[in-house]
Design a protein around this motif. Structure first.
Motif, short mmCIF file in Angstrom:
data_model
loop_
_atom_site.label_atom_id
_atom_site.label_comp_id
_atom_site.label_asym_id
_atom_site.label_seq_id
_atom_site.Cartn_x
_atom_site.Cartn_y
_atom_site.Cartn_z
N GLU A 90 0.82 -1.21 0.00
CA GLU A 90 0.00 0.00 0.00
C GLU A 90 0.86 1.26 0.00
OE1 GLU A 90 -3.25 2.16 2.85
OE2 GLU A 90 -3.30 -0.02 2.71
N LEU A 91 1.95 1.24 0.77
CA LEU A 91 2.83 2.40 0.87
C LEU A 91 3.43 2.76 -0.49
CD1 LEU A 91 4.25 4.47 2.78
CD2 LEU A 91 6.09 2.79 2.98
N TYR A 92 3.77 1.75 -1.28
CA TYR A 92 4.45 1.99 -2.56
C TYR A 92 3.53 1.81 -3.76
CZ TYR A 92 8.64 2.09 0.26
OH TYR A 92 9.59 2.42 1.19
N ASP A 93 2.21 1.79 -3.55
CA ASP A 93 1.27 1.67 -4.66
C ASP A 93 1.24 2.99 -5.44
OD1 ASP A 93 -0.91 0.62 -6.24
OD2 ASP A 93 -2.19 2.00 -5.11
N PRO A 94 1.60 2.96 -6.72
CA PRO A 94 1.64 4.20 -7.50
C PRO A 94 0.30 4.94 -7.54
CG PRO A 94 2.68 2.41 -8.71
CD PRO A 94 2.03 1.80 -7.51
N GLY A 95 -0.79 4.21 -7.62
CA GLY A 95 -2.10 4.86 -7.66
C GLY A 95 -2.40 5.62 -6.38
N THR A 96 -2.06 5.01 -5.25
CA THR A 96 -2.26 5.65 -3.95
C THR A 96 -1.40 6.90 -3.84
OG1 THR A 96 -2.79 3.54 -2.91
CG2 THR A 96 -2.08 5.33 -1.45
N ILE A 97 -0.16 6.79 -4.27
CA ILE A 97 0.76 7.94 -4.19
C ILE A 97 0.26 9.08 -5.06
CG2 ILE A 97 3.11 8.73 -4.65
CD1 ILE A 97 4.01 5.80 -4.00
N ARG A 98 -0.21 8.76 -6.26
CA ARG A 98 -0.70 9.82 -7.16
C ARG A 98 -1.94 10.50 -6.58
NH1 ARG A 98 1.00 5.92 -11.17
NH2 ARG A 98 2.89 6.73 -12.13
N ARG A 99 -2.82 9.71 -5.96
CA ARG A 99 -4.00 10.31 -5.31
C ARG A 99 -3.56 11.24 -4.17
NH1 ARG A 99 -6.00 5.28 -6.36
NH2 ARG A 99 -5.50 4.47 -4.29
N GLN A 100 -2.55 10.83 -3.42
CA GLN A 100 -2.06 11.67 -2.34
C GLN A 100 -1.43 12.95 -2.88
OE1 GLN A 100 0.40 8.75 -0.37
NE2 GLN A 100 -1.19 8.28 1.13
N LEU A 101 -0.73 12.85 -4.00
CA LEU A 101 -0.17 14.06 -4.63
C LEU A 101 -1.30 15.00 -5.06
CD1 LEU A 101 2.73 12.54 -6.74
CD2 LEU A 101 2.97 14.29 -4.95
N ASP A 102 -2.36 14.44 -5.62
CA ASP A 102 -3.52 15.26 -5.99
C ASP A 102 -4.14 15.94 -4.77
OD1 ASP A 102 -3.22 14.59 -8.65
OD2 ASP A 102 -4.76 13.00 -8.60
N GLU A 103 -4.23 15.20 -3.67
CA GLU A 103 -4.78 15.77 -2.43
C GLU A 103 -3.92 16.92 -1.91
OE1 GLU A 103 -5.21 12.56 0.36
OE2 GLU A 103 -6.61 11.49 -0.93
N VAL A 104 -2.60 16.78 -2.01
CA VAL A 104 -1.70 17.85 -1.57
C VAL A 104 -1.90 19.08 -2.45
CG1 VAL A 104 0.73 18.55 -1.39
CG2 VAL A 104 0.01 16.30 -0.55
N ALA A 105 -2.00 18.86 -3.77
CA ALA A 105 -2.21 20.00 -4.69
C ALA A 105 -3.53 20.70 -4.38
CB ALA A 105 -2.18 19.50 -6.13
N GLU B 297 5.18 16.70 -0.91
CA GLU B 297 5.37 16.28 -2.30
C GLU B 297 6.72 15.61 -2.50
OE1 GLU B 297 4.67 19.95 -4.33
OE2 GLU B 297 2.52 19.55 -4.58
N ARG B 298 7.78 16.13 -1.86
CA ARG B 298 9.09 15.50 -1.97
C ARG B 298 9.06 14.07 -1.44
NH1 ARG B 298 10.98 20.62 -0.71
NH2 ARG B 298 11.03 20.14 1.51
N GLU B 299 8.40 13.88 -0.30
CA GLU B 299 8.31 12.55 0.30
C GLU B 299 7.51 11.61 -0.61
OE1 GLU B 299 6.30 9.40 2.38
OE2 GLU B 299 5.26 11.32 2.25
N LEU B 300 6.42 12.10 -1.18
CA LEU B 300 5.60 11.26 -2.05
C LEU B 300 6.33 10.92 -3.35
CD1 LEU B 300 2.14 13.00 -1.50
CD2 LEU B 300 2.79 10.67 -0.80
N VAL B 301 7.06 11.86 -3.91
CA VAL B 301 7.82 11.59 -5.13
C VAL B 301 8.93 10.57 -4.83
CG1 VAL B 301 9.40 12.60 -6.82
CG2 VAL B 301 7.25 13.74 -6.29
N ALA B 302 9.56 10.67 -3.68
CA ALA B 302 10.58 9.68 -3.30
C ALA B 302 9.95 8.29 -3.20
CB ALA B 302 11.23 10.08 -1.98
N ARG B 303 8.75 8.21 -2.63
CA ARG B 303 8.06 6.91 -2.55
C ARG B 303 7.70 6.40 -3.93
NH1 ARG B 303 3.38 8.00 1.44
NH2 ARG B 303 2.36 6.54 0.06
N LEU B 304 7.30 7.30 -4.82
CA LEU B 304 6.95 6.90 -6.18
C LEU B 304 8.19 6.37 -6.91
CD1 LEU B 304 4.51 6.83 -8.06
CD2 LEU B 304 5.14 9.12 -8.84
#
Length: 83
Positions: free
Chosen positions: A32-47, A64-71
């Protein structure tokens, strides 16, 4: 496995079961932590939060830096360089 070995290791069965469950939980959490779909949704939420003004630019940038690193780590794991 011989009968004697089975009898001797029988008291460890609950421990092995707990270890197995812990490994399954860890595996699912990493998935779940490294699921690209989840990460992209979180990036959208931050924006969205940044646009609404509910978080400031510094907090949004850090998140965003943390999420991109996870992506990036997700991509590395999918290529076969998993930990």
């Amino acid at each position: 496995m011989g009968l004697l070995t089975a009898l001797v290791t029988l008291p460890l069965a609950p421990v092995r079961g707990v270890v197995w469950v812990a490994e399954q939980v860890r595996s699912e959490a990493e998935r779940e932590l490294y699921d690209p779909g989840t990460i992209r949704r979180q990036l959208d939420e931050v924006a969205r939060a940044r646009e609404e003004g509910t978080i400031d630019d510094a907090e949004a940038d850090a998140t965003e830096r943390e999420l991109v690193a996870r992506l990036m780590e997700s991509s590395r794991r999918r290529r076969g360089g998993g930990a």
